[in-house]
Design an enzyme around this catalytic site. Structure first.
Site, PDB file in Angstrom:
ATOM      1  N   ASP A 145      58.717  -4.171 -43.063  1.00 29.22           N
ATOM      2  CA  ASP A 145      57.516  -4.402 -43.865  1.00 29.22           C
ATOM      3  C   ASP A 145      57.825  -5.442 -44.935  1.00 29.22           C
ATOM      4  OD1 ASP A 145      55.256  -4.253 -45.497  1.00 29.22           O
ATOM      5  OD2 ASP A 145      55.146  -2.068 -45.433  1.00 29.22           O
ATOM      6  N   VAL A 146      57.147  -6.586 -44.878  1.00 29.32           N
ATOM      7  CA  VAL A 146      57.430  -7.636 -45.857  1.00 29.32           C
ATOM      8  C   VAL A 146      57.094  -7.204 -47.278  1.00 29.32           C
ATOM      9  CG1 VAL A 146      57.170  -9.517 -44.205  1.00 29.32           C
ATOM     10  CG2 VAL A 146      55.174  -8.755 -45.523  1.00 29.32           C
ATOM     11  N   ASN A 165      55.696 -15.992 -42.161  1.00 28.01           N
ATOM     12  CA  ASN A 165      54.433 -16.068 -41.424  1.00 28.01           C
ATOM     13  C   ASN A 165      53.563 -14.831 -41.556  1.00 28.01           C
ATOM     14  OD1 ASN A 165      52.635 -16.919 -39.012  1.00 28.01           O
ATOM     15  ND2 ASN A 165      53.561 -14.986 -38.321  1.00 28.01           N
ATOM     16  N   TYR A 167      42.504 -13.361 -49.966  1.00 31.75           N
ATOM     17  CA  TYR A 167      43.122 -14.208 -48.946  1.00 31.75           C
ATOM     18  C   TYR A 167      43.280 -15.641 -49.452  1.00 31.75           C
ATOM     19  CZ  TYR A 167      43.953 -16.387 -44.390  1.00 31.75           C
ATOM     20  OH  TYR A 167      44.503 -17.099 -43.351  1.00 31.75           O
ATOM     21  N   VAL A 223      42.883 -20.476 -35.994  1.00 34.48           N
ATOM     22  CA  VAL A 223      43.785 -20.449 -34.838  1.00 34.48           C
ATOM     23  C   VAL A 223      43.403 -19.260 -33.967  1.00 34.48           C
ATOM     24  CG1 VAL A 223      46.193 -20.377 -34.083  1.00 34.48           C
ATOM     25  CG2 VAL A 223      45.610 -21.464 -36.267  1.00 34.48           C
ATOM     26  N   ASP A 224      43.409 -19.464 -32.672  1.00 35.27           N
ATOM     27  CA  ASP A 224      42.994 -18.426 -31.722  1.00 35.27           C
ATOM     28  C   ASP A 224      44.089 -17.374 -31.579  1.00 35.27           C
ATOM     29  OD1 ASP A 224      41.739 -16.925 -29.830  1.00 35.27           O
ATOM     30  OD2 ASP A 224      41.855 -18.410 -28.222  1.00 35.27           O
ATOM     31  N   THR A 225      44.119 -16.470 -32.553  1.00 34.22           N
ATOM     32  CA  THR A 225      45.065 -15.350 -32.554  1.00 34.22           C
ATOM     33  C   THR A 225      44.296 -14.062 -32.800  1.00 34.22           C
ATOM     34  OG1 THR A 225      45.476 -15.376 -34.945  1.00 34.22           O
ATOM     35  CG2 THR A 225      46.814 -16.872 -33.587  1.00 34.22           C
TER      36      THR A 225
END
Length: 272
Positions: free
Chosen positions: A76-77, A103, A168, A201-203
């Site tokens: 866990d960052v 990331n 965000y 981005v397609d994620t």
């Protein structure tokens, strides 16, 4: 044949899927050993599914298929000790660290409780990633490259009035300040620090029913999307597009590039 990252080791957070997986596979194909970490769990304010242990196992397979070696751990960052333990497992196996890709990120856009979580993951998590990594890189004395994955929303005031969306954009802007300071602090050690700023981005973080509903609601109430359209005639980028830019940025071809905010956004920021 010599590959551009032969003999290097890369530490990548949020590696179970999406952009993190694309970075792991691309850097492995370029010769790097990979230390991959992902939460593989849930965060209450995030309405869409996050990566799983099965996703992380698939990243391992894809890296190995690309000819790379990988150590993958759940971590866990938000928890520095958890992140440090995951990194140490990779260091025990590979013995060095040259590349860091911070990331891991979430997008709890419509969540009223999203502010704290998105700041903790997207900004504090990046700080923890750099913080646990730099002692090894400095001790090695051979330089290195750190890339913080920000967003087009880190260069422009885009988003909605929802707490998660505000958080965000604030977190992604915060990464720019983090990057610029670390670029100066680490330059004497020949460690380069840059940030990359994709548009959509397609994620799974973007392409899910909750984010689509959030965007649709913005369009219905304001008559336009939240400033995220591209200038080039492409609606959404692929994770491999961002990985190509990151692979160049961490290579010796970019050896004198540091302190840079690199948009990989099909002209989205310039269009504003």
């Amino acid at each position: 044949m010599t590959r551009p990252l032969d003999g290097k080791t890369a530490f990548i957070t949020g590696a179970a899927r999406g952009q993190g997986r694309a970075y792991a596979v691309r850097l492995a194909a370029d010769g790097a050993d990979v230390i991959a970490v992902d939460l593989c769990g849930r965060i209450a304010s995030v309405p869409y599914p996050l990566g799983t242990a099965e996703d992380l196992a698939q990243t391992v397979k894809l890296v190995q298929d690309a000819g790379g070696r990988i150590v993958a751990r759940q971590g866990d960052v938000r928890d520095r000790d958890s992140l440090a333990a995951a990194l140490q497992a990779g260091l025990d196996e590979f013995g060095r660290l040259d590349i860091v890709i911070a990331n891991a990120g979430i997008a709890p856009m419509q969540s009223a409780d999203g502010w704290r979580d998105v700041i903790d993951v997207n900004l504090t998590g990046a700080y923890h990633t750099v913080d646990v990594s730099t002692p090894t890189m400095i001790e090695q004395g051979e330089g290195g490259s750190i890339v913080l994955i920000s967003s087009a929303a880190g260069l422009a005031g885009v988003g909605s009035a929802d707490a998660g969306s505000i958080g965000y954009t604030a977190a992604k802007h915060g990464l720019v300040g983090l990057m610029r300071l670390y670029a100066n602090l680490l330059a004497p050690h020949d460690i380069r620090v840059n940030s990359v700023h994709p548009s959509g981005v397609d994620t799974p973080m973007i392409n899910n029913e909750f984010i689509r509903a959030w965007l649709a609601d913005l369009v219905s109430t304001s008559g336009r999307a939240p400033g995220m359209s591209n200038a080039l005639p492409v609606q959404i980028l692929q994770a491999e597009d961002i990985a190509n830019a990151v692979a160049w940025l961490v290579s010796d071809q970019a050896r004198y590039i540091t302190g840079v905010t690199l948009p990989v956004d099909a002209g989205s920021v310039n269009k504003r």
